[in-house]
Design an enzyme around this catalytic site. Structure first.
Site, short mmCIF file in Angstrom:
data_model
loop_
_atom_site.label_atom_id
_atom_site.label_comp_id
_atom_site.label_asym_id
_atom_site.label_seq_id
_atom_site.Cartn_x
_atom_site.Cartn_y
_atom_site.Cartn_z
N ARG A 98 -7.42 -8.10 -8.53
CA ARG A 98 -8.15 -9.36 -8.70
C ARG A 98 -9.62 -9.05 -8.89
NH1 ARG A 98 -10.71 -9.27 -3.82
NH2 ARG A 98 -9.55 -8.47 -2.03
N HIS B 291 -14.21 -3.10 9.19
CA HIS B 291 -13.60 -2.80 7.90
C HIS B 291 -13.86 -3.88 6.86
CE1 HIS B 291 -11.61 0.47 9.97
NE2 HIS B 291 -11.11 -0.38 10.84
N LYS C 100 0.83 -1.21 0.00
CA LYS C 100 0.00 0.00 0.00
C LYS C 100 0.87 1.26 0.00
CE LYS C 100 -4.20 -1.89 2.09
NZ LYS C 100 -3.85 -3.29 1.95
N GLU D 110 -2.74 6.61 8.29
CA GLU D 110 -3.46 7.61 7.51
C GLU D 110 -4.46 8.36 8.38
OE1 GLU D 110 -3.56 5.63 3.06
OE2 GLU D 110 -5.34 5.49 4.32
#
Length: 671
Positions: free
Chosen positions: A292, A235, A116, A200
């Site tokens: 994917r 999440h 990421k 973040e």
């Protein structure tokens, strides 16, 4: 086009890929672990190869075994599905080295987006908007903590190699950061073998909107519109829909073009999803790219009439994309609900067990490859299990994906509510009732969407247990009477449904236990085997049995006709009516005389798993609710807390020990 492919996955996605391959005349090879030897996906394929024992690391994550199986069976390509090895660049490269086509993006694209942190650096170069945060390689805990303090709380800790909600923590205060980081890293290393994280800014009330992209090897790249995946718990997505409510054409184009730019930046080929976090004001930021096919791809198929797996196969075979951007259209609205074996009231704790019953609304076959969906009552069910199959502790506890389509969002909502009410599962806990409340709730029905929806509406989504209503009780009692009559010996007049008694009428007391406690009903027999009176909550109700066909009953209650399915399993009665499922336990006072299930001083494992952290020492005095230890099960961490004030007298397992479901974890003495 290929003539044979191997599907390197299991469950509903393996069945989904096999369905398209069958339609295209492509032979399929399934792979399976010992736990899946009789699984639905094995039966759905033309041939199958055993990989090894149940744990994924010894079966579905063994790249060399999968490649060997493909070569041995003459498969030309491997479809990875999602999860497992689907985003493993090393596996994609190994397929190419073995002369096999990996039905997915190039290894270089997977590698570029697999971290990421690295992906965000690439997106910055491609002018894709980014959330403020720290995406660097330096992972010293003090530095990460200082970066979080700099960004400002709340912050989101996210596993750099992660996905599916694993290795993610929201940190509200600086003093909570170190504990959250340690937990996040433990979960990340267990799930992905990599404990690197990024930090973040955590946006309040954001929406999660993702763009489906598709690219071929000829330089073409398109976006197939968006999906709103804002409704999440831990999440992980719960409901997904397409198109995103309230999306303007200008914003759709801007997000679509940003997603295409992201795909082009890494030389992408195949199906991929670019995920954005979006503010309520319309601004949006890149989160990550999933290299994917996504779990929620069916809603995109429903609104476009396209088969995305067919596109994957054609692109992997070297063909160009079937359509250009200007040829793509949105038709109607689709919603997907993920039906899981889990207990929402217990923190969504995964459940295991056998599906002794699994019935659903009659699905209208999705006409894969059609130009546009056209059935206003369209229902699609993608399931990887059948009635009689077991949900094991080794893999994700998904039972099925329930997808509906309607000409607009309101119609799709009505279809989803009806389909959920008709879905029947017995044998383990499910989230179906929770999904019904979620879909019917004002927030979702009015499209007031953001990722905190479930937590914000916890009071209405997790109501206290309620006693069964009179209709449910009447249906349960009718089922008892019908079964007693069917099983009665002809020579025993006392067991007949009419309750015949000499010179008197039979008055019978029935007691039921349920989540809210217990309920007692007085049943007065009329003597004809068809009519009764129920006395409950101080009121009398007239009951009449009209018909019984298997589990289906038709009764009259106070003159109103009711129809429902009632399944009896031992003492338990499961009533399925127009509103959903209700479970009652018929208590026989003679059978339960002197029996007690009370058990004190024990804290047991809710399911099979591994001890990952001991938070107290032997002899510690603790308060009610104090975390005592952490288990890992089904790739999720579960905290075992003190049930009362007391003393931890002994710890029965060490960190790293495997424990069975129901195993006593420690000895605890309440104060």
């Amino acid at each position: 086009m290929f003539t044979k492919i191997l599907i390197a996955n299991r469950g509903e996605i393996a069945c989904r890929v096999a369905a398209t391959a069958r339609r295209l005349g492509i032979a399929t090879v399934a792979v399976y672990s010992d736990a899946d030897a009789r699984a639905k996906h094995v039966a759905a394929c033309d041939e199958s190869v055993r990989l090894g024992p149940a744990p994924a690391r010894e079966s579905y994550l063994c790249a060399e075994k999968i490649i060997a199986a493909a070569l041995a069976t003459g498969a030309q390509a491997i479809h990875p599905g999602y999860g497992f090895l689907s985003e493993n660049a090393g596996f994609a490269q190994a397929c190419a080295q073995a002369g096999l086509v990996f039905i997915g993006p190039p290894a270089s694209a997977i590698e570029a987006m697999g971290s990421k942190a690295a992906a965000k650096a690439l997106m910055e170069q491609a002018a894709v908007p980014l959330v403020p945060g720290y995406h660097g390689e330096e992972q010293e805990s003090g530095l990460l903590h200082s970066q979080a303090d700099r960004i400002g709380y709340p912050v989101l800790l996210k596993a750099s190699a992660g996905g599916g909600g694993k290795g993610m923590r929201v940190v509200e205060r600086s003093e909570d950061f170190d504990a959250a980081l340690a937990s996040c890293k433990r979960e990340a290393i267990a799930s992905f073998g990599d404990d690197r994280v990024l930090v973040e800014k955590y946006l309040t009330r954001p929406r999660h909107i993702e763009i489906q992209v598709f690219a071929d090897g000829h330089g073409h790249c398109v976006y197939l519109f968006e999906r709103d995946c804002s409704v999440q718990r831990r999440h992980q997505k719960v409901l997904e829909e397409a198109p995103a409510p309230g999306m303007s054409e200008e914003r759709r184009a801007a997000m679509g073009e940003a997603a295409v730019a992201a795909a082009r930046a890494v030389g992408y080929v195949g199906a991929g999803t670019v995920e954005f976090i979006a503010n309520q004001d319309g601004s949006f930021y890149f989160m990550e790219m999933n290299t994917r096919l996504q779990v929620e791809h069916p809603v995109t198929e429903m609104i476009t009439g396209l088969d995305l797996v067919e596109w994957q196969l054609r692109v992997a075979a070297g063909q160009a994309l079937p359509l250009k951007q200007e040829q793509l259209r949105i038709h109607g609205h689709a919603i997907e609900a993920r039906i899981y074996a889990e207990n929402p009231e217990k923190g969504f704790l995964p459940a295991i067990g056998t599906l002794t019953r699994m019935r659903s609304a009659a699905a209208v076959e999705f006409r894969l490859g059609q130009s546009a969906p056209g059935d206003p009552a369209h229902v699609r069910i993608d399931a990887g299990v059948r009635e009689g199959d077991a949900i094991s502790p080794f893999y994700d506890p998904m039972i099925a994906k329930l997808i509906v389509w309607g000409p607009d969002r309101d119609a799709a909502l009505r279809n989803m509510q009806r389909a959920l009410a008709q879905y029947q599962v017995v044998g383990l806990a499910t989230n179906i009732a929770f999904l019904q409340r979620l879909v019917a709730g004002q927030a979702f029905s009015t499209a007031a969407l953001d990722t905190g929806l479930i937590e914000r509406h916890r009071d209405t989504l997790f109501p206290p247990p309620s006693s069964p209503d009179t209709e449910t009780l009447a249906l349960a009692i009718a089922a008892i009477l019908q079964q007693e009559h069917a099983q009665a010996e002809r020579s025993d007049p006392w067991s007949q449904r009419n309750g015949w008694r000499l010179n008197t009428r039979l008055l019978r007391t029935l007691r039921f236990e349920h989540d809210a406690g217990d309920t007692t009903v007085q049943l007065d027999y009329a003597g004809d085997g068809q009519h009764w009176s129920l006395l409950t909550n101080g009121q009398t109700h007239a009951l009449q049995l009209h018909a019984a066909d298997g589990d289906t009953l038709i009764i009259s209650l106070d003159g109103r006709t009711l129809r429902a399915d009632v399944l009896r399993e031992g003492e338990w009665l499961h009533v399925f009516d127009a509103h959903g499922q209700h479970s009652l336990r018929h208590v026989d006072p003679l059978a339960h005389a002197g029996h007690s299930e009370a058990e004190g001083g024990r804290l047991t494992a809710p399911m099979p798993g591994k001890i990952v952290a001991l938070l107290v020492q032997k002899g510690a005095s603790v308060a009610h609710g104090t975390p005592l230890l952490i288990m890992e099960a089904m790739k999720m961490e579960h905290t075992i807390a003190a049930p009362a004030d007391g003393v931890v007298e002994d710890l029965l397992y060490a960190v790293g020990d495997q424990v069975a479901e129901g195993a006593q974890l420690l000895e605890f003495k309440a104060a």
